[in-house]
Design a protein around this motif. Structure first.
Motif, PDB file in Angstrom:
ATOM      1  N   GLU A   1       0.801  -0.975  -0.087  1.00 43.52           N
ATOM      2  CA  GLU A   1       0.010  -0.084   0.034  1.00 43.52           C
ATOM      3  C   GLU A   1       1.005   1.243   0.083  1.00 43.52           C
ATOM      4  O   GLU A   1       0.722   2.191  -0.564  1.00 43.52           O
ATOM      5  CB  GLU A   1      -0.881  -0.028   1.243  1.00 43.52           C
ATOM      6  CG  GLU A   1      -1.917   1.382   1.309  1.00 43.52           C
ATOM      7  CD  GLU A   1      -2.765   1.240   0.042  1.00 43.52           C
ATOM      8  OE1 GLU A   1      -3.563   2.160  -0.220  1.00 43.52           O
ATOM      9  OE2 GLU A   1      -3.349   0.051  -0.327  1.00 43.52           O
ATOM     10  N   MET A   2       1.894   1.234   0.737  1.00 45.52           N
ATOM     11  CA  MET A   2       2.756   2.297   0.663  1.00 45.52           C
ATOM     12  C   MET A   2       3.470   2.523  -0.465  1.00 45.52           C
ATOM     13  O   MET A   2       3.560   3.887  -0.819  1.00 45.52           O
ATOM     14  CB  MET A   2       4.058   2.298   1.720  1.00 45.52           C
ATOM     15  CG  MET A   2       4.919   3.370   2.096  1.00 45.52           C
ATOM     16  SD  MET A   2       6.200   2.963   3.307  1.00 45.52           S
ATOM     17  CE  MET A   2       6.944   1.471   2.312  1.00 45.52           C
ATOM     18  N   LEU A   3       4.026   1.624  -1.090  1.00 45.95           N
ATOM     19  CA  LEU A   3       4.662   1.830  -2.566  1.00 45.95           C
ATOM     20  C   LEU A   3       3.456   2.281  -3.767  1.00 45.95           C
ATOM     21  O   LEU A   3       3.875   2.865  -4.444  1.00 45.95           O
ATOM     22  CB  LEU A   3       5.019   0.224  -2.870  1.00 45.95           C
ATOM     23  CG  LEU A   3       6.397  -0.127  -1.992  1.00 45.95           C
ATOM     24  CD1 LEU A   3       6.685  -1.531  -2.561  1.00 45.95           C
ATOM     25  CD2 LEU A   3       7.462   0.565  -2.122  1.00 45.95           C
ATOM     26  N   ASP A   4       2.267   1.815  -3.389  1.00 47.27           N
ATOM     27  CA  ASP A   4       1.359   2.460  -4.237  1.00 47.27           C
ATOM     28  C   ASP A   4       0.965   3.814  -4.121  1.00 47.27           C
ATOM     29  O   ASP A   4       0.532   4.681  -4.960  1.00 47.27           O
ATOM     30  CB  ASP A   4       0.101   1.817  -4.003  1.00 47.27           C
ATOM     31  CG  ASP A   4      -0.181   0.189  -4.829  1.00 47.27           C
ATOM     32  OD1 ASP A   4       1.156  -0.049  -5.373  1.00 47.27           O
ATOM     33  OD2 ASP A   4      -0.813  -0.597  -4.127  1.00 47.27           O
TER      34      ASP A   4
ATOM     35  N   ALA B   1      12.228  10.979  -2.746  1.00 50.29           N
ATOM     36  CA  ALA B   1      13.541  10.156  -2.917  1.00 50.29           C
ATOM     37  C   ALA B   1      14.196   9.949  -1.467  1.00 50.29           C
ATOM     38  O   ALA B   1      14.716   8.889  -1.313  1.00 50.29           O
ATOM     39  CB  ALA B   1      14.374  11.142  -3.814  1.00 50.29           C
ATOM     40  N   GLN B   2      14.071  10.626  -0.797  1.00 53.51           N
ATOM     41  CA  GLN B   2      14.843  10.582   0.646  1.00 53.51           C
ATOM     42  C   GLN B   2      14.137   9.264   1.322  1.00 53.51           C
ATOM     43  O   GLN B   2      14.629   8.754   1.949  1.00 53.51           O
ATOM     44  CB  GLN B   2      14.927  11.762   1.371  1.00 53.51           C
ATOM     45  CG  GLN B   2      15.620  11.701   2.776  1.00 53.51           C
ATOM     46  CD  GLN B   2      17.109  11.489   2.701  1.00 53.51           C
ATOM     47  OE1 GLN B   2      17.684  11.507   1.712  1.00 53.51           O
ATOM     48  NE2 GLN B   2      17.562  10.539   3.710  1.00 53.51           N
ATOM     49  N   PHE B   3      12.775   9.403   1.262  1.00 54.58           N
ATOM     50  CA  PHE B   3      12.012   8.381   1.951  1.00 54.58           C
ATOM     51  C   PHE B   3      12.281   7.222   1.537  1.00 54.58           C
ATOM     52  O   PHE B   3      12.321   6.008   2.369  1.00 54.58           O
ATOM     53  CB  PHE B   3      10.579   8.968   1.694  1.00 54.58           C
ATOM     54  CG  PHE B   3       9.362   7.998   2.602  1.00 54.58           C
ATOM     55  CD1 PHE B   3       9.008   8.283   3.582  1.00 54.58           C
ATOM     56  CD2 PHE B   3       8.996   6.622   1.715  1.00 54.58           C
ATOM     57  CE1 PHE B   3       8.130   7.297   4.462  1.00 54.58           C
ATOM     58  CE2 PHE B   3       8.299   5.879   2.418  1.00 54.58           C
ATOM     59  CZ  PHE B   3       7.806   6.307   3.749  1.00 54.58           C
ATOM     60  N   GLU B   4      12.208   6.956   0.211  1.00 56.24           N
ATOM     61  CA  GLU B   4      12.483   5.525  -0.306  1.00 56.24           C
ATOM     62  C   GLU B   4      13.885   4.962   0.174  1.00 56.24           C
ATOM     63  O   GLU B   4      14.024   4.072   0.306  1.00 56.24           O
ATOM     64  CB  GLU B   4      12.381   5.678  -1.934  1.00 56.24           C
ATOM     65  CG  GLU B   4      10.945   5.927  -2.346  1.00 56.24           C
ATOM     66  CD  GLU B   4      10.635   5.833  -3.827  1.00 56.24           C
ATOM     67  OE1 GLU B   4       9.764   5.506  -4.423  1.00 56.24           O
ATOM     68  OE2 GLU B   4      11.554   6.601  -4.489  1.00 56.24           O
TER      69      GLU B   4
ATOM     70  N   ASN C   1       3.427   7.806   7.734  1.00 52.41           N
ATOM     71  CA  ASN C   1       4.467   9.002   7.125  1.00 52.41           C
ATOM     72  C   ASN C   1       4.024   9.350   5.916  1.00 52.41           C
ATOM     73  O   ASN C   1       3.708  10.529   5.299  1.00 52.41           O
ATOM     74  CB  ASN C   1       5.654   8.712   7.246  1.00 52.41           C
ATOM     75  CG  ASN C   1       6.182   8.640   8.812  1.00 52.41           C
ATOM     76  OD1 ASN C   1       5.493   9.197   9.497  1.00 52.41           O
ATOM     77  ND2 ASN C   1       7.366   8.183   9.066  1.00 52.41           N
ATOM     78  N   ILE C   2       3.889   8.322   4.946  1.00 50.70           N
ATOM     79  CA  ILE C   2       3.690   8.470   3.615  1.00 50.70           C
ATOM     80  C   ILE C   2       2.291   8.951   3.151  1.00 50.70           C
ATOM     81  O   ILE C   2       2.044   9.796   2.362  1.00 50.70           O
ATOM     82  CB  ILE C   2       4.043   7.430   2.541  1.00 50.70           C
ATOM     83  CG1 ILE C   2       4.303   7.860   1.141  1.00 50.70           C
ATOM     84  CG2 ILE C   2       2.980   6.314   2.788  1.00 50.70           C
ATOM     85  CD1 ILE C   2       5.436   8.928   0.890  1.00 50.70           C
TER      86      ILE C   2
END
Length: 343
Positions: free
Chosen positions: A18-21, A120-123, A179-180
């Motif tokens: 879900e986060m990646l989506d 980008a920093q989160f990933e 967070n996301i």
């Protein structure tokens, strides 16, 4: 014993998927918001042209009104007043247009750049943290295999270590998903806040314009309907028609001889007529006034002065409160309540 393989597959975890989506959706919406920012910039440029031509239009209206004869000074005064109010309205539209540029173009563009870096920093940090947690979990799995050969107590402690690590992974995933999700929501609430700011600016500009114009509209309309009602100066001009002829005829009837344009008597009478006209101009003409306050004006054509300046007043419009005067060789209109007439 719980299998490490069962809980270690990131792609099969619902919260991680879900986060990646969510991240992917945010990346895709970036293009649409960037287009919105570009459209806001184009809208600002087009609106600025409209505003500038509007200012030029009302300035020219004043130029026309100042060139009108005093016989239609009531109409000229209304046109001057309208142009002054219209100019203030276009200035308020300037503020609105600035809000569009700042909120929907500049700020949005900056927010998109910041979001791109944040994702980008989160990933990067999420992948590093996940890798560390799974390395720790595999290490705990190996320790549990060794502990099984030692004692039941050691095996139980090793299993508890695996369970604790799995709980930590779950908690990290939950926190990261939160967070996301908050990042996604803030992105859209910020867009909404920017649009609300533009709506507030629109309400301020349009309601202010409406109240400014509506308060004077009926008075202006009344003057516009008086096309068949001549101004008092025009009536005076009509009353003067034939006055010379009547005077000359009366002289002839009194037995002064036949009427001759070359007679000195007519010439004297004519002189008297024009002297009377000069006296009228003097009676209704200029006087001086002292400026009580500084006045910078809202139009280029308005008379600007500082407190204490002595102004030669050439016209007073009691209906609108606007006067016309001269200072340092410059002539223009100004609000009469900014000055006091001198004896």
């Amino acid at each position: 014993m719980t299998s490490v393989k069962k809980i270690a597959k990131v792609g099969e975890d619902a919260s991680t998927k879900e986060m990646l989506d969510v991240i992917e959706n945010m990346k895709q919406s970036h293009s649409d918001l960037h287009t919105l920012s570009k459209l806001a910039t184009a809208h600002h440029a087009a609106s600025q042209k409209y505003i500038e031509t509007g200012k030029a239009m009302v300035d020219h209206l004043v130029k026309i009104s100042l060139g009108m004869d005093s016989r239609v000074e009531d109409v000229a005064a209304v046109l001057t007043q309208i142009s002054s109010l219209e100019k203030s309205i276009f200035l308020s539209f300037d503020d609105l247009n600035t809000t569009v540029l700042e909120q929907l173009s500049t700020s949005l563009s900056r927010a998109l750049d910041a979001e791109k870096k944040a994702i980008a920093q989160f990933e990067k940090s999420f992948n590093a943290q996940q890798q560390q947690l799974f390395n720790d979990l595999r290490k705990a799995e190996k320790e549990s295999q060794k502990a099984g050969k030692k004692s039941p107590q050691a095996l139980q402690a090793a299993i508890q270590a695996i369970t604790d690590k799995m709980t930590e992974i779950k908690d990290v995933r939950k926190e990261r998903l939160k967070n996301i999700l908050l990042m996604e929501r803030k992105k859209h609430t910020d867009l909404l806040a920017a649009w609300v700011a533009m709506v507030d600016a629109q309400n301020s500009a349009y309601s202010g314009a409406h109240s400014t114009l509506a308060g004077q509209r009926d008075q202006w309309a009344a003057v516009s309907q008086q096309s068949t009602k001549l101004h008092e100066k025009s009536e005076a001009l009509l009353n003067d028609v034939g006055s010379k002829e009547r005077t000359a005829t009366s002289i002839g009837e009194m037995g002064e001889g036949s009427y001759d344009e070359g007679d000195e008597g007519y010439y004297d009478e004519g002189e008297g007529y024009y002297e009377e006209g000069d006296a009228y101009a003097e009676a209704a003409g200029t006087f001086t006034a002292r400026a009580l306050y500084d006045y910078a004006g809202t139009h280029d054509y308005e008379l600007k002065f500082s407190a204490g300046d002595i102004i030669t007043v050439t016209n007073v419009d009691e209906a609108t409160g606007w006067w016309t005067g001269e200072l340092h060789g410059v002539v223009g209109p100004f609000p009469g309540n900014y000055v006091e007439a001198l004896e």
